[in-house]
Scaffold this active site. Structure first.
Site, PDB file in Angstrom:
ATOM      1  N   GLY A 134       0.826  -1.201   0.000  1.00 59.88           N
ATOM      2  CA  GLY A 134       0.000   0.000   0.000  1.00 59.88           C
ATOM      3  C   GLY A 134       0.861   1.253   0.000  1.00 59.88           C
ATOM      4  O   GLY A 134       2.041   1.216  -0.345  1.00 59.88           O
ATOM      5  N   GLU A 162      -9.637  -5.970  -2.343  1.00 60.69           N
ATOM      6  CA  GLU A 162      -9.407  -7.411  -2.209  1.00 60.69           C
ATOM      7  C   GLU A 162     -10.213  -8.195  -3.239  1.00 60.69           C
ATOM      8  O   GLU A 162      -9.711  -9.151  -3.843  1.00 60.69           O
ATOM      9  CB  GLU A 162      -9.755  -7.862  -0.795  1.00 60.69           C
ATOM     10  CG  GLU A 162      -8.841  -7.252   0.240  1.00 60.69           C
ATOM     11  CD  GLU A 162      -9.489  -7.090   1.605  1.00 60.69           C
ATOM     12  OE1 GLU A 162     -10.641  -7.518   1.792  1.00 60.69           O
ATOM     13  OE2 GLU A 162      -8.827  -6.525   2.492  1.00 60.69           O
ATOM     14  N   GLY A 215       1.905   3.085   2.556  1.00 63.72           N
ATOM     15  CA  GLY A 215       2.790   3.293   3.705  1.00 63.72           C
ATOM     16  C   GLY A 215       4.125   2.597   3.556  1.00 63.72           C
ATOM     17  O   GLY A 215       4.473   2.068   2.507  1.00 63.72           O
TER      18      GLY A 215
END
Length: 186
Positions: free
Chosen positions: A88, A153, A90
């Protein structure tokens, strides 16, 4: 309150809208990387990690030498191999470490993400962008029927199945060949 049919219809529409935004070249690029790899290792965490395991399982059904990072039977990567990770926006120390190890060993790297500007995508050879809402995007009132990253997802799972079907075509295999490689231990 929405009934189950309304929720299902909304979820299907959202997934379809995201899949429509993924260029065909994205599928072909991932297929080319997977097909060219001598050995493939897949990694992800949480529910997105489960989707990475689903990809790995399909690759094994296709007869490719595919493994899940963290499994004791995962061999070392080197030149000609491929590491596929999910990341992601981060900083994920495990993902970054795995990318570094693979790169130092001469393996190619692919990052699957909805946020291509993150640190991990910047370190990858190839970035596969799936432009869906993730947990990182889900703050405040959500416009998605699927909460907390579930849209991403679901898109991952369907996209990976599309990739496996496209690979099956490219490898000249049929469904029976894939079924013959399916484990009986699930």
């Amino acid at each position: 309150m929405a009934d189950a049919r309304e929720l299902t219809g909304g979820a299907v529409r959202e997934i379809g809208e995201v899949l429509d935004r993924i260029p065909a070249e994205t599928t072909e690029r991932l297929c080319a990387e997977l097909e060219a790899a001598r050995r493939i290792a897949c990694y992800g965490v949480g529910r997105e990690g489960l989707m990475m395991k689903a990809l790995c399982m399909r690759l094994m059904h296709l007869g490719l030498d595919a493994h899940v990072v963290g499994d004791m039977t995962t061999p070392p990567l080197g030149a000609g191999d491929l590491l596929v990770v999910r990341a992601g926006p981060g900083r994920f120390s495990t993902v970054l470490a795995l990318l570094g190890v693979a790169r130092e060993a001469g393996a190619r790297t692919v990052v699957v993400t909805a946020q291509p500007d993150g640190e991990a995508p910047r370190q990858a050879d190839v970035v596969i962008e799936l432009p869906a809402q993730t947990m990182a995007d889900d703050s405040g009132p959500s416009t998605s029927v699927l909460p907390m990253g579930s849209l991403y997802e679901a898109v991952q799972l369907i996209f990976f199945d599309v990739v496996s079907l496209r690979l099956r075509e490219r490898l000249g295999q049929g469904a029976e060949e894939m079924r013959a490689r399916h484990t009986n231990l699930e």
